[in-house]
Design a protein around this motif. Structure first.
Motif, short mmCIF file in Angstrom:
data_model
loop_
_atom_site.label_atom_id
_atom_site.label_comp_id
_atom_site.label_asym_id
_atom_site.label_seq_id
_atom_site.Cartn_x
_atom_site.Cartn_y
_atom_site.Cartn_z
N GLY A 13 0.83 -1.19 0.00
CA GLY A 13 0.00 0.00 0.00
C GLY A 13 0.87 1.24 0.00
O GLY A 13 2.09 1.19 -0.25
N LYS A 14 0.26 2.37 0.25
CA LYS A 14 1.02 3.61 0.31
C LYS A 14 0.30 4.59 1.21
O LYS A 14 -0.86 4.37 1.60
N ILE A 15 0.97 5.69 1.54
CA ILE A 15 0.42 6.66 2.46
C ILE A 15 0.75 8.06 1.94
O ILE A 15 1.86 8.30 1.45
N THR A 16 -0.23 8.97 2.03
CA THR A 16 0.03 10.35 1.63
C THR A 16 -0.41 11.28 2.77
O THR A 16 -1.24 10.90 3.61
N VAL A 17 0.13 12.49 2.78
CA VAL A 17 -0.17 13.45 3.85
C VAL A 17 -0.47 14.81 3.23
O VAL A 17 0.20 15.25 2.30
N ASP A 18 -1.51 15.45 3.76
CA ASP A 18 -1.83 16.84 3.38
C ASP A 18 -1.93 17.63 4.68
O ASP A 18 -2.80 17.34 5.54
N SER A 19 -1.06 18.60 4.86
CA SER A 19 -1.05 19.30 6.14
C SER A 19 -0.37 20.65 6.02
O SER A 19 0.42 20.89 5.10
N SER A 20 -0.71 21.53 6.93
CA SER A 20 -0.03 22.82 7.05
C SER A 20 -0.16 23.29 8.50
O SER A 20 -1.15 22.92 9.18
N PRO A 21 0.79 24.03 9.00
CA PRO A 21 0.76 24.45 10.41
C PRO A 21 -0.53 25.20 10.77
O PRO A 21 -0.93 26.13 10.05
N GLY A 22 -1.19 24.76 11.85
CA GLY A 22 -2.41 25.42 12.33
C GLY A 22 -3.67 25.02 11.61
O GLY A 22 -4.76 25.49 11.95
#
Length: 615
Positions: free
Chosen positions: A594-603
């Motif tokens: 499988g695989k994993i992705t991330v979407d994020s930004s501080p706050g």
């Protein structure tokens, strides 16, 4: 005076009185008499040659002349025979000899009368033409090849009786160019029309196979050859042949172009490699050997006269110009590899090398060797994958060994220093302080060892079989496990996952992934917000995608994006951060393809997407 076999005798004095050039021989080929003109023509004296064997006077013509004399004695009339003065010694002029049987008063053949006439150019041409036609007819009757001739100026067509037989027509059928073409069907009719037009307008000969319909309706294949003849720049006639080929579309003639090519390459069928001969000018296959036939699964006719481009991929065509350049400069080209689908629709990996050769009439061809390297290619690919996997495992093992050595060495050094300080310290308060530090160091060592064990556990479960698991059952278990933590932080999980959603995973890994991600969302919550975690799923062709979204601190991916899944990497000041959770989660997803992705930004929180492979 001469006496016949019926004892009749008669005078030959009349021959002395005729102006023509005549000579008479008996059944034994002995010269009986001759006219004065004949004596003058050949500068012979009758008194000297009378009674001599006539054929012996012309030894250069002996065999052909003797044969015709026998035909005449058998009763055949007006047998023409060309006397070529250059080949003989008695006359300086070419002539035509007319041979007829000489009969007595009872009709018995008692010899041959030969009348000699000067030859005209027209007669000479007719004789040559008849001779050629006779030769062609003899050969054609043996090989079952019909011949034909088209008068391009008068648009008249003549052909031999064998052509009638091929078409299934009566012997009195009168062919024309139009009705001859109409016998061909579909694409074959268009083909014949084109080759005839090209022959007349461009002077191009042809040698093609075509399908025609016989008078009785049967469809047959024929091999037809045409050769245009020009005079003063104008096509005056086309001569050619036609031959029926058998049910497998094989040419019956013994002397074919292919066999002619084979005579140039006697080992063509004996080498253990696939071989092909390709026309350098147009790229058409001229021949392929049995090894290549066996390799491809197709019959020889599947390739003959077809362009090599029909059998290779488009990617290979880009190399065509380079190969031609190599052939022109070095008369050979370097080995090239491409894939080919055989008759069983199996994809084969082939390696081809080619050399420029000169065959019949200095015709340039490319002699290609074709080697099946499918097994070799698969082994090479498998070996590369094995080497790549081994290199990756070796790197992981090396990193793990380095990590263990470095971490344990740090703890050992810390313990050693604290114990030395404790041993040297006399004051109770300070000793208690060192003891506390030692206990903390012990707890840290335990955490380090625990983390290492978790990493080893991931590596040890790589070969376990995945199962199709109801996703909400694992979510429920994890919710129970983190219930206290959620309550302590006033956290809330919003589960939008349908109960029928299943993922293919290892049970322990699925629980671990959910636990790590949900506890991270709680640990790294915003100071001014209660943690909210939203679980949902998506589907695509290959993956079931678990989305875990939170309203936490978020991660600066521009700053830490390349370190996100590194071991011991932390991005927030949290005393419980170990930098192991995401590292293990990433390895667990990789282990399940499988695989994993991330979407994020501080706050602005973080959204993890876990792609569970459906296979």
């Amino acid at each position: 005076m001469i006496r016949s076999k019926n004892s009749s005798s008669f005078s030959l004095d009349w021959i002395k009185q005729i102006p023509s050039s005549i000579v008479i021989i008996d059944t034994d080929f002995k010269l009986i008499s001759a006219s004065p003109r004949w004596e003058a023509n050949f500068q012979l004296n009758l008194d000297q040659v009378e009674g001599k064997h006539f054929v012996d006077l012309f030894p250069e013509l002996a065999q052909e002349l003797k044969t015709r004399l026998k035909y005449s004695l058998d009763g055949l009339r007006d047998i023409k025979f060309k006397y070529n003065a250059n080949d003989c010694q008695y006359s300086s002029e070419d002539s035509i000899w007319h041979l007829n049987p000489w009969k007595d008063g009872y009709g018995n053949i008692i010899g041959v009368i030969i009348k000699i006439e000067p030859i005209t150019k027209t007669q000479e041409l007719e004789l040559e033409l008849n001779k050629t036609k006779l030769l062609l007819n003899n050969k054609a009757s043996v090989a079952k090849i019909g011949s034909w001739e088209l008068d391009a100026l008068n648009n008249s067509l003549l052909w031999t009786p064998i052509v009638n037989k091929i078409h299934g027509l009566p012997i009195d059928f009168e062919p024309t160019l139009e009705n001859a073409i109409e016998f061909y069907v579909d694409e074959s009719q268009k083909l014949i029309q084109k080759v005839v037009e090209d022959a007349i307008n461009l002077g191009k000969p042809w040698n093609v196979k075509a399908q025609l319909r016989q008078k009785n309706g049967n469809l047959i294949w024929v091999n037809t050859i045409g050769r245009p003849k020009f005079k003063d720049g104008t096509c005056t006639r086309i001569i050619g042949t036609i031959q029926q080929v058998d049910e497998d579309n094989k040419i019956e003639v013994k002397k074919t172009i292919l066999e002619a090519e084979l005579s140039e390459y006697p080992l063509f069928e004996k080498v253990p490699l696939g071989l092909a001969i390709i026309d350098f000018e147009n790229g058409n296959f001229l021949n392929v050997n049995q090894q290549f036939i066996k390799l491809s699964g197709f019959e020889k006719e599947y390739f003959i006269n077809k362009n090599f481009k029909e059998f290779i991929g488009k990617s290979f065509l880009n190399k065509e110009t380079d190969l031609v350049t190599q052939l022109k400069e070095k008369e050979s080209f370097e080995p090239v590899k491409f894939t080919f689908s055989n008759k069983s629709n199996h994809s084969l990996n082939l390696k081809v090398t080619g050399s420029l050769v000169k065959g019949l009439n200095n015709k340039k061809s490319i002699l290609c060797t074709i080697e099946n390297i499918t097994t070799q290619t698969k082994l090479e690919k498998k070996l590369k994958n094995t080497i790549s996997a081994s290199r990756e495992k070796n790197d992981q093992l090396l990193n793990f060994a380095h990590m263990v050595s470095h971490n344990l060495k740090t703890h050992a050094t810390n313990f050693s220093l604290l114990l030395n300080f404790l041993n040297d310290e006399k004051g109770l308060s300070q000793r208690n302080k060192y003891m506390t530090m030692l206990f903390n160091a012990s707890d840290n060592l335990s955490e380090t060892i625990k983390g290492l064990r978790e990493i080893v556990a991931v590596k040890s479960n790589l070969n376990n079989e995945k199962k199709l698991l109801p996703l909400n059952e694992s979510v429920f278990i994890v919710e129970q496990n983190v219930a206290g933590l959620l309550k302590q932080n006033n956290g809330k999980i919003i589960n939008e996952i349908s109960d029928d959603i299943k993922v293919k995973a290892l049970p322990a890994y699925l629980n671990s992934i959910l636990t790590n991600c949900i506890t991270n969302s709680i640990k790294y919550k915003s100071d001014d917000k209660a943690p909210i975690i939203i679980l949902s799923t998506e589907e695509n062709k290959n993956y079931t995608i678990l989305c875990i979204e939170d309203n936490g601190l978020g991660i600066d991916l521009e700053k830490y994006g390349d370190q996100l899944f590194g071991l011991y990497k932390t991005f927030h000041r949290n005393k419980e951060s170990r930098g192991i959770g995401l590292y293990i989660t990433k390895n667990q997803m990789d282990a399940m393809n499988g695989k994993i992705t991330v979407d994020s930004s501080p706050g602005h929180g973080t959204t993890f997407k876990f792609y569970f492979n459906k296979k």
